[in-house]
Design an enzyme around this catalytic site. Structure first.
Site, PDB file in Angstrom:
ATOM      1  N   ASP A  13       0.811  -1.230   0.000  1.00 59.06           N
ATOM      2  CA  ASP A  13       0.000   0.000   0.000  1.00 59.06           C
ATOM      3  C   ASP A  13       0.841   1.275   0.000  1.00 59.06           C
ATOM      4  O   ASP A  13       0.436   2.304   0.545  1.00 59.06           O
ATOM      5  CB  ASP A  13      -0.970   0.030   1.205  1.00 59.06           C
ATOM      6  CG  ASP A  13      -1.859  -1.188   1.242  1.00 59.06           C
ATOM      7  OD1 ASP A  13      -2.223  -1.684   0.157  1.00 59.06           O
ATOM      8  OD2 ASP A  13      -2.183  -1.646   2.354  1.00 59.06           O
ATOM      9  N   LYS A  16       1.794   2.030  -5.131  1.00 51.75           N
ATOM     10  CA  LYS A  16       2.310   1.438  -6.371  1.00 51.75           C
ATOM     11  C   LYS A  16       1.378   1.708  -7.546  1.00 51.75           C
ATOM     12  O   LYS A  16       1.812   2.011  -8.650  1.00 51.75           O
ATOM     13  CB  LYS A  16       2.498  -0.085  -6.193  1.00 51.75           C
ATOM     14  CG  LYS A  16       3.504  -0.448  -5.119  1.00 51.75           C
ATOM     15  CD  LYS A  16       3.589  -1.945  -4.904  1.00 51.75           C
ATOM     16  CE  LYS A  16       2.373  -2.572  -4.268  1.00 51.75           C
ATOM     17  NZ  LYS A  16       2.091  -2.162  -2.876  1.00 51.75           N
ATOM     18  N   GLY A  40      -4.547  -4.375  -3.789  1.00 51.79           N
ATOM     19  CA  GLY A  40      -5.541  -3.338  -4.085  1.00 51.79           C
ATOM     20  C   GLY A  40      -4.741  -2.110  -4.470  1.00 51.79           C
ATOM     21  O   GLY A  40      -4.137  -1.476  -3.620  1.00 51.79           O
ATOM     22  N   HIS A  41      -4.674  -1.838  -5.756  1.00 52.48           N
ATOM     23  CA  HIS A  41      -3.851  -0.732  -6.258  1.00 52.48           C
ATOM     24  C   HIS A  41      -4.763   0.386  -6.740  1.00 52.48           C
ATOM     25  O   HIS A  41      -5.532   0.209  -7.685  1.00 52.48           O
ATOM     26  CB  HIS A  41      -2.925  -1.224  -7.385  1.00 52.48           C
ATOM     27  CG  HIS A  41      -1.918  -2.236  -6.916  1.00 52.48           C
ATOM     28  ND1 HIS A  41      -1.003  -2.829  -7.743  1.00 52.48           N
ATOM     29  CD2 HIS A  41      -1.677  -2.739  -5.681  1.00 52.48           C
ATOM     30  CE1 HIS A  41      -0.240  -3.654  -7.042  1.00 52.48           C
ATOM     31  NE2 HIS A  41      -0.652  -3.628  -5.787  1.00 52.48           N
ATOM     32  N   GLN A 223       1.962  -6.239  -3.078  1.00 54.64           N
ATOM     33  CA  GLN A 223       2.422  -6.316  -1.681  1.00 54.64           C
ATOM     34  C   GLN A 223       3.711  -5.492  -1.516  1.00 54.64           C
ATOM     35  O   GLN A 223       3.868  -4.485  -2.177  1.00 54.64           O
ATOM     36  CB  GLN A 223       2.619  -7.785  -1.238  1.00 54.64           C
ATOM     37  CG  GLN A 223       1.321  -8.544  -1.058  1.00 54.64           C
ATOM     38  CD  GLN A 223       0.703  -9.039  -2.357  1.00 54.64           C
ATOM     39  OE1 GLN A 223       1.343  -9.741  -3.123  1.00 54.64           O
ATOM     40  NE2 GLN A 223      -0.547  -8.716  -2.613  1.00 54.64           N
TER      41      GLN A 223
HETATM   42  P1  GDP Z   1      -0.767   0.260  -3.521  1.00 51.68           P
HETATM   43  O1  GDP Z   1      -1.367  -0.991  -3.026  1.00 51.68           O
HETATM   44  O2  GDP Z   1       0.704   0.337  -3.264  1.00 51.68           O
HETATM   45  O3  GDP Z   1      -1.112   0.571  -4.945  1.00 51.68           O
HETATM   46  O4  GDP Z   1      -1.413   1.440  -2.640  1.00 51.68           O
HETATM   47  P2  GDP Z   1      -2.976   1.581  -2.255  1.00 51.68           P
HETATM   48  O5  GDP Z   1      -3.720   2.024  -3.435  1.00 51.68           O
HETATM   49  O6  GDP Z   1      -3.452   0.383  -1.532  1.00 51.68           O
HETATM   50  O7  GDP Z   1      -2.884   2.716  -1.160  1.00 51.68           O
HETATM   51  C1  GDP Z   1      -2.369   3.975  -1.436  1.00 51.68           C
HETATM   52  C2  GDP Z   1      -3.439   5.020  -1.146  1.00 51.68           C
HETATM   53  O8  GDP Z   1      -2.854   6.310  -1.095  1.00 51.68           O
HETATM   54  C3  GDP Z   1      -4.486   5.130  -2.250  1.00 51.68           C
HETATM   55  O9  GDP Z   1      -5.697   5.518  -1.673  1.00 51.68           O
HETATM   56  C4  GDP Z   1      -3.944   6.225  -3.157  1.00 51.68           C
HETATM   57  O10 GDP Z   1      -4.954   6.892  -3.893  1.00 51.68           O
HETATM   58  C5  GDP Z   1      -3.332   7.140  -2.145  1.00 51.68           C
HETATM   59  N1  GDP Z   1      -2.141   7.886  -2.576  1.00 51.68           N
HETATM   60  C6  GDP Z   1      -1.159   7.523  -3.439  1.00 51.68           C
HETATM   61  N2  GDP Z   1      -0.191   8.459  -3.474  1.00 51.68           N
HETATM   62  C7  GDP Z   1      -0.574   9.429  -2.618  1.00 51.68           C
HETATM   63  C8  GDP Z   1       0.020  10.650  -2.175  1.00 51.68           C
HETATM   64  O11 GDP Z   1       1.105  11.028  -2.578  1.00 51.68           O
HETATM   65  N3  GDP Z   1      -0.685  11.386  -1.253  1.00 51.68           N
HETATM   66  C9  GDP Z   1      -1.888  10.990  -0.764  1.00 51.68           C
HETATM   67  N4  GDP Z   1      -2.482  11.763   0.130  1.00 51.68           N
HETATM   68  N5  GDP Z   1      -2.479   9.850  -1.155  1.00 51.68           N
HETATM   69  C10 GDP Z   1      -1.822   9.072  -2.053  1.00 51.68           C
HETATM   70  P1  IMO Z   2      -0.908  -4.250  -2.168  1.00 48.39           P
HETATM   71  O1  IMO Z   2      -0.435  -4.850  -3.461  1.00 48.39           O
HETATM   72  C1  IMO Z   2      -0.976  -4.632   2.195  1.00 48.39           C
HETATM   73  C2  IMO Z   2      -1.058  -8.700   3.794  1.00 48.39           C
HETATM   74  C3  IMO Z   2      -2.295  -9.139   4.546  1.00 48.39           C
HETATM   75  C4  IMO Z   2      -1.677 -10.094   5.543  1.00 48.39           C
HETATM   76  C5  IMO Z   2      -0.578 -10.778   4.742  1.00 48.39           C
HETATM   77  C6  IMO Z   2      -0.969 -12.126   4.142  1.00 48.39           C
HETATM   78  O2  IMO Z   2      -2.200  -3.529  -2.262  1.00 48.39           O
HETATM   79  O3  IMO Z   2       0.183  -3.470  -1.518  1.00 48.39           O
HETATM   80  P2  IMO Z   2      -2.549 -12.832   2.116  1.00 48.39           P
HETATM   81  O4  IMO Z   2      -4.013 -12.607   1.886  1.00 48.39           O
HETATM   82  O5  IMO Z   2      -1.683 -12.275   1.059  1.00 48.39           O
HETATM   83  O6  IMO Z   2      -2.220 -14.252   2.437  1.00 48.39           O
HETATM   84  O7  IMO Z   2      -2.223 -12.016   3.468  1.00 48.39           O
HETATM   85  O8  IMO Z   2      -0.274  -9.875   3.677  1.00 48.39           O
HETATM   86  N1  IMO Z   2      -1.293  -8.189   2.425  1.00 48.39           N
HETATM   87  C7  IMO Z   2      -1.216  -6.896   2.086  1.00 48.39           C
HETATM   88  N2  IMO Z   2      -1.017  -5.803   2.849  1.00 48.39           N
HETATM   89  N3  IMO Z   2      -1.081  -4.518   0.857  1.00 48.39           N
HETATM   90  C8  IMO Z   2      -1.255  -5.606   0.086  1.00 48.39           C
HETATM   91  O9  IMO Z   2      -1.241  -5.550  -1.271  1.00 48.39           O
HETATM   92  C9  IMO Z   2      -1.373  -6.858   0.694  1.00 48.39           C
HETATM   93  N4  IMO Z   2      -1.572  -8.113   0.240  1.00 48.39           N
HETATM   94  C10 IMO Z   2      -1.496  -8.919   1.307  1.00 48.39           C
HETATM   95  O10 IMO Z   2      -2.924  -8.046   5.171  1.00 48.39           O
HETATM   96  O11 IMO Z   2      -1.057  -9.377   6.579  1.00 48.39           O
HETATM   97 MG    MG Z   3      -2.912  -1.658  -1.788  1.00 45.44          MG
END
Ligand code: GDP
Ligand code: IMO
Ligand code: MG
Length: 433
Positions: A13, A16, A40-41, A223
């Protein structure tokens, strides 16, 4: 040749999705190579928010080819609904999405096993996304998994699925789990499988031919480094290789075809699920980060654990992934902070250490050593040039760069595409040709 792997440097998270979407116009193909719909991207475009789970985050660019590589575990129902969601907003994946025939399939019983084993662990649970990711990789390694190629022979596939389901339930029974596998759900499962048949390809040959033809590939990690099965905080990890090495395994591209690695690093730290987190803040400050950063799981909605930036963790990620540069995200979340802490070392049993211990139990026991810096207390949102950032924000960036031993090539100050600052970083500029 320019094939770049994008890696989360913390516990996932990091942002990415935003960065991959932003870089996509500079590449012909975006490929996922591990994980599944535990990812969840998020990509924000204007007032629209997309959360990509299995589909590469390049899918929102209509001219980009997207690949789900052999290292990914595919839930046909999840993928079908993701494709349908995009269709409702006019984005078609037909002719530009390819799924590896070698990728393993998540079955309904994998989900059931994930949930049952987690529940049985009680307080010891990993805190998985309960999507069946771990049990599917278990079956893959145990050489009893079913792969995407298997679904092409419709009749034998149905028989195999049902036989595998019965065998899985029997196995679980011997270890004390009484699993009920609702057979009705298989109708919708087989329906979803039907929808995927048009997307199947030998993506190993496809990707290698593309490289030969001079096309550039962006490899999208899911991840993060600390969730990697080998390099993460085992056993509180996911079941795949989320580090750069996983990109070769999960696509069939030789390591010599991957020319660079970009780390995505949040300006503080978050984690979802159980496991050690040395800089975690269980106080108002942690709550402030969660609120400001909207730190709630994109997939499960779970509140993310929050804490200060941990330089040891990111320096370790720089090392195990061979990162050439870093995109620092969510800097804006720190805008209001009067003071910011950065973890520069640990104390373990009274001794100072500056390397990550290899066990979760030791990492549980470390005491972070902090350096406290003054915050900038100004908004950084919408700033386009590095020089326009408040001086104290630039000092913070410089401090992180020095501590993690990797240059920062990009800074993100908001979820939208244009809330990004590109630094005069040669490597980064080379990647954006
Ligand atoms: P990922 O799994 O690495 O793709 O990240 P996620 O999407 O799960 O979580 C990142 C969250 O931060 C999302 O809600 C993005 O829209 C948000 N986000 C990404 N870059 C920034 C930033 O520079 N500032 C803020 N405030 N939010 C951001
Ligand atoms: P993105 O790509 C954050 C965590 C779960 C748990 C552990 C194992 O959005 O960054 P799993 O279901 O993979 O067997 O769970 O990994 N986890 C993540 N945490 N971002 C993710 O993906 C994750 N995918 C799995 O919360 O701790
Ligand atoms: Mg994510």
């Amino acid at each position: 040749m320019r094939n770049i792997v994008v890696i989360g440097t913390q516990w996932g998270d990091e942002g990415k999705g935003k960065i991959v979407d932003l870089l996509t116009p500079h590449f012909s193909i975006v490929a996922r190579y591990q994980g599944g719909h535990n990812a969840g991207h998020t990509v924000v475009i204007g007032d629209k928010k997309f959360i990509l789970r299995l589909l590469p985050s390049g899918i929102l660019h209509p001219e980009t080819i997207c690949v789900i590589g052999n290292g990914v575990v595919v839930d046909p129902q999840a993928l079908q609904s993701e494709i349908a969601e995009l269709q409702t907003v006019g984005i078609s994946v037909t002719g530009r999405l390819w799924i590896s025939s070698r990728a393993h399939l998540i079955m309904p019983y994998h989900r059931a096993i994930d949930i049952a084993t987690e529940d049985a662990l009680g307080d010891e649970k990993v805190g998985t996304t309960r999507r069946g990711i771990g049990p599917t990789y278990e079956d893959k390694i145990s050489r009893r998994g079913l792969r995407v190629a298997d679904l092409l022979d419709k009749e034998s596939f149905r028989q195999k699925v049902l036989a595998h389901s019965n065998a899985a339930i029997k196995r679980l029974r011997t270890s004390g789990h009484n699993l009920s596998d609702d057979k009705d759900q298989y109708d919708s499962y087989f329906q979803a499988v039907e929808c995927l048949t048009g997307f199947i390809k030998d993506t190993t040959y496809f990707l290698n031919s593309a490289v030969k033809a001079g096309k550039n590939i962006l490899l999208e990690g899911a991840q993060g480094t600390m969730l990697d099965i080998d390099h993460g905080t085992y056993p509180y990890v996911t079941s795949s290789s989320a580090t750069a090495g996983g990109a070769a395994i999960g696509t069939g591209l030789g390591p010599n075809k991957i020319t660079g690695a970009l780390g995505i690093t949040k300006a503080y730290t978050t984690r979802v699920g159980s496991g050690p987190f040395p800089t975690e803040l269980n106080d108002e400050m942690g709550e402030h980060l969660r609120k400001q950063g909207n730190e709630f799981g994109a997939v499960t909605g779970r509140p993310r654990r929050t804490g200060w930036f941990d330089a040891l963790i990111v320096r370790y990620a720089v090392m195990v992934n061979g990162l050439g540069t870093i995109a620092l995200t969510k800097l804006d979340v720190l805008d209001q902070m009067p003071e910011i802490k950065v973890c520069i070392g640990y104390r373990l049993h009274g001794k100072e250490i500056n390397e990550l211990p290899s066990t979760a139990s030791a990492l549980e026991q470390v005491e972070p050593i902090y350096r406290t810096v003054k915050g900038w207390q100004e908004t950084t949102a919408h700033i386009k040039h590095y020089e326009k950032l408040p001086e104290k924000a630039r000092d913070y960036i410089k401090l992180i760069e020095d501590l993690v031993e990797c240059p920062i090539g990009m800074i993100s100050t908001g979820p939208e595409r244009d809330e990004t600052i590109f630094l005069p970083n040669q490597l980064m500029q080379g990647w954006l040709m």
